[in-house]
Design a protein around this motif. Structure first.
Motif, PDB file in Angstrom:
ATOM      1  N   GLU A 174     -48.388  19.367  66.411  1.00 51.42           N
ATOM      2  CA  GLU A 174     -47.770  20.632  66.818  1.00 51.42           C
ATOM      3  C   GLU A 174     -48.499  21.791  66.132  1.00 51.42           C
ATOM      4  N   ASN A 175     -48.113  23.005  66.484  1.00 52.90           N
ATOM      5  CA  ASN A 175     -48.725  24.184  65.874  1.00 52.90           C
ATOM      6  C   ASN A 175     -48.445  24.220  64.379  1.00 52.90           C
ATOM      7  N   VAL A 176     -49.484  24.393  63.584  1.00 51.01           N
ATOM      8  CA  VAL A 176     -49.374  24.469  62.130  1.00 51.01           C
ATOM      9  C   VAL A 176     -49.918  25.820  61.682  1.00 51.01           C
ATOM     10  N   GLN A 177     -49.209  26.471  60.751  1.00 50.11           N
ATOM     11  CA  GLN A 177     -49.568  27.826  60.363  1.00 50.11           C
ATOM     12  C   GLN A 177     -49.554  27.999  58.852  1.00 50.11           C
ATOM     13  N   LEU A 178     -50.418  28.873  58.376  1.00 48.65           N
ATOM     14  CA  LEU A 178     -50.443  29.280  56.975  1.00 48.65           C
ATOM     15  C   LEU A 178     -50.386  30.790  56.937  1.00 48.65           C
ATOM     16  N   ALA A 179     -49.523  31.353  56.099  1.00 46.05           N
ATOM     17  CA  ALA A 179     -49.324  32.790  56.095  1.00 46.05           C
ATOM     18  C   ALA A 179     -49.072  33.302  54.691  1.00 46.05           C
ATOM     19  N   VAL A 180     -49.328  34.593  54.514  1.00 50.95           N
ATOM     20  CA  VAL A 180     -49.046  35.283  53.254  1.00 50.95           C
ATOM     21  C   VAL A 180     -48.219  36.524  53.571  1.00 50.95           C
ATOM     22  N   ARG A 223     -46.895  27.282  46.265  1.00 45.17           N
ATOM     23  CA  ARG A 223     -46.851  27.890  44.932  1.00 45.17           C
ATOM     24  C   ARG A 223     -48.205  27.820  44.243  1.00 45.17           C
ATOM     25  N   GLY A 224     -48.480  28.861  43.443  1.00 43.94           N
ATOM     26  CA  GLY A 224     -49.679  28.897  42.642  1.00 43.94           C
ATOM     27  C   GLY A 224     -49.500  28.115  41.359  1.00 43.94           C
ATOM     28  N   PRO A 225     -50.528  28.084  40.505  1.00 45.39           N
ATOM     29  CA  PRO A 225     -50.471  27.306  39.265  1.00 45.39           C
ATOM     30  C   PRO A 225     -49.296  27.663  38.363  1.00 45.39           C
ATOM     31  N   GLY A 226     -48.873  28.931  38.348  1.00 43.57           N
ATOM     32  CA  GLY A 226     -47.765  29.343  37.503  1.00 43.57           C
ATOM     33  C   GLY A 226     -46.399  29.180  38.140  1.00 43.57           C
ATOM     34  N   GLY A 227     -46.367  28.666  39.370  1.00 38.77           N
ATOM     35  CA  GLY A 227     -45.099  28.470  40.052  1.00 38.77           C
ATOM     36  C   GLY A 227     -44.707  29.590  40.991  1.00 38.77           C
ATOM     37  N   ALA A 228     -45.428  30.717  40.961  1.00 35.04           N
ATOM     38  CA  ALA A 228     -45.110  31.829  41.857  1.00 35.04           C
ATOM     39  C   ALA A 228     -45.516  31.483  43.285  1.00 35.04           C
ATOM     40  N   VAL A 229     -44.715  31.911  44.240  1.00 34.25           N
ATOM     41  CA  VAL A 229     -45.006  31.651  45.652  1.00 34.25           C
ATOM     42  C   VAL A 229     -46.121  32.581  46.112  1.00 34.25           C
ATOM     43  N   VAL A 230     -47.187  32.004  46.660  1.00 34.43           N
ATOM     44  CA  VAL A 230     -48.347  32.791  47.091  1.00 34.43           C
ATOM     45  C   VAL A 230     -48.557  32.736  48.596  1.00 34.43           C
ATOM     46  N   ALA A 231     -47.917  31.785  49.274  1.00 37.91           N
ATOM     47  CA  ALA A 231     -48.098  31.638  50.716  1.00 37.91           C
ATOM     48  C   ALA A 231     -46.970  30.763  51.251  1.00 37.91           C
ATOM     49  N   ALA A 232     -47.015  30.503  52.548  1.00 40.30           N
ATOM     50  CA  ALA A 232     -46.045  29.599  53.164  1.00 40.30           C
ATOM     51  C   ALA A 232     -46.735  28.865  54.306  1.00 40.30           C
ATOM     52  N   VAL A 233     -46.316  27.635  54.518  1.00 40.96           N
ATOM     53  CA  VAL A 233     -46.859  26.810  55.595  1.00 40.96           C
ATOM     54  C   VAL A 233     -45.716  26.418  56.523  1.00 40.96           C
ATOM     55  N   SER A 234     -46.023  26.288  57.812  1.00 40.89           N
ATOM     56  CA  SER A 234     -44.968  25.930  58.761  1.00 40.89           C
ATOM     57  C   SER A 234     -45.526  25.103  59.906  1.00 40.89           C
ATOM     58  N   VAL A 235     -44.619  24.427  60.577  1.00 44.26           N
ATOM     59  CA  VAL A 235     -44.927  23.746  61.821  1.00 44.26           C
ATOM     60  C   VAL A 235     -43.969  24.301  62.869  1.00 44.26           C
ATOM     61  N   VAL A 236     -44.482  24.568  64.066  1.00 46.78           N
ATOM     62  CA  VAL A 236     -43.682  25.131  65.149  1.00 46.78           C
ATOM     63  C   VAL A 236     -43.593  24.110  66.270  1.00 46.78           C
ATOM     64  N   VAL A 237     -42.370  23.794  66.685  1.00 50.10           N
ATOM     65  CA  VAL A 237     -42.134  22.758  67.688  1.00 50.10           C
ATOM     66  C   VAL A 237     -41.218  23.299  68.782  1.00 50.10           C
ATOM     67  N   PRO A 238     -41.169  22.619  69.939  1.00 47.74           N
ATOM     68  CA  PRO A 238     -40.204  23.021  70.973  1.00 47.74           C
ATOM     69  C   PRO A 238     -38.780  22.909  70.436  1.00 47.74           C
ATOM     70  N   GLN A 239     -38.002  23.930  70.612  1.00 47.06           N
ATOM     71  CA  GLN A 239     -36.651  23.948  70.052  1.00 47.06           C
ATOM     72  C   GLN A 239     -35.786  22.825  70.621  1.00 47.06           C
ATOM     73  N   ALA A 240     -35.960  22.520  71.888  1.00 49.56           N
ATOM     74  CA  ALA A 240     -35.121  21.516  72.522  1.00 49.56           C
ATOM     75  C   ALA A 240     -35.346  20.123  71.959  1.00 49.56           C
ATOM     76  N   ASP A 241     -36.565  19.856  71.453  1.00 50.47           N
ATOM     77  CA  ASP A 241     -36.891  18.515  70.955  1.00 50.47           C
ATOM     78  C   ASP A 241     -37.000  18.456  69.435  1.00 50.47           C
ATOM     79  N   ALA A 242     -36.617  19.509  68.769  1.00 50.68           N
ATOM     80  CA  ALA A 242     -36.837  19.596  67.328  1.00 50.68           C
ATOM     81  C   ALA A 242     -36.004  18.574  66.560  1.00 50.68           C
ATOM     82  N   GLU A 243     -36.665  17.860  65.646  1.00 53.30           N
ATOM     83  CA  GLU A 243     -35.987  16.941  64.739  1.00 53.30           C
ATOM     84  C   GLU A 243     -36.263  17.446  63.325  1.00 53.30           C
TER      85      GLU A 243
END
Length: 261
Positions: A102-108, A209-229
């Motif tokens: 499925e669609n995979v994304q990385l964002a800041v 998270r970065g080395p110190g534990g601070a959040v530096v980005a986020a990753v996600s997967v996007v799927v069809p809502q009707a079939d989402a598990e």
């Protein structure tokens, strides 16, 4: 724009306004359009465009239209939250893609918006309004919720108190509900955004998270809502979010995200 206002603008401001004339809907512009969109006289626009073209920030095609030049791409590749982060996270994103197709994304995060720095398109995945460099409000996306939930408390409250743009009937625009969603993200470690941008998509996101534990980005997967598990997707997304991201770089005086509530 009145002539007096044009004349009062600084040279850097005028130069940046030329570059700012280009966007997703206007990737190619003639000189007249640049002048109009930048709020500059034609002669000033001509002079600045010529300088930017000579330097490589703009390129002119055979039809006379101007495009963003490769020199800007070279500079953008030096951004620590851009290419460097993407290169580190890419193997983890590819693993997530292979697990889901499925669609995979990385964002800041950039202020009140999320900026996508990588996107892997699924073979038969749900359509998404995403491209590398695209921006969306934080509250409307899974990656945005994951990032906002781990920003400092003042920033969260300011965002929740501001206007929350609606894209579908399911977009969360109620501040109280958004605050509850952010609390759930901090409690569970994942964000679920259902039908907020399009009414057929659901995303599951987790903070990187970065080395110190601070959040530096986020990753996600996007799927069809009707079939989402969602319970099946959560472990895979969490694993992808374990990419060894570089430490975030903050300007002097910036507050740490560790104060998030």
């Amino acid at each position: 724009m009145p002539i007096s206002a044009r004349q009062s603008r600084s040279a850097p401001d005028r130069l940046l306004s030329v570059l700012g004339a280009f966007d997703l809907e206007h990737p190619a512009l003639c000189l007249t359009d640049i002048s109009r969109r930048a709020g500059l006289s034609l002669s000033t626009a001509h002079r600045l465009v010529a300088a930017l073209t000579e330097w490589g920030a703009l390129e002119r095609d055979d039809s006379g239209l101007y495009h963003v030049g490769l020199r800007l791409w070279e500079l953008a590749a030096l951004a620590p939250r851009g290419l460097a982060l993407r290169q580190i996270a890419l193997p983890y994103l590819e693993d997530l893609y292979e697990a889901t197709h499925e669609n995979v994304q990385l964002a800041v995060q950039d202020g009140p918006e999320v900026v996508y720095i990588e996107w892997l398109s699924g073979r038969s995945a749900v359509g998404v309004h995403i491209r590398v460099g695209a921006r969306w409000p934080l509250h409307a996306t899974g990656v945005g919720l994951a990032l906002l939930a781990h920003s400092d408390a003042d920033s969260q409250e300011a965002y929740c108190g501001g206007p929350l743009t609606s894209f579908t009937p399911y977009t969360v625009t109620d501040p109280a509900r958004l605050r509850r969603m952010l609390a759930d993200v901090r409690r569970t470690g994942v964000a679920v955004s259902s039908r907020q941008v399009t009414d057929d998509a659901l995303s599951v996101a987790a903070p990187v998270r970065g080395p110190g534990g601070a959040v530096v980005a986020a990753v996600s997967v996007v799927v069809p809502q009707a079939d989402a598990e969602v319970p099946v997707l959560v472990p895979a997304v969490r694993l992808a979010a374990r990419a060894p991201a570089p430490a975030p770089r903050r300007p002097p005086g910036a507050r740490s995200s560790s104060s998030a509530v």
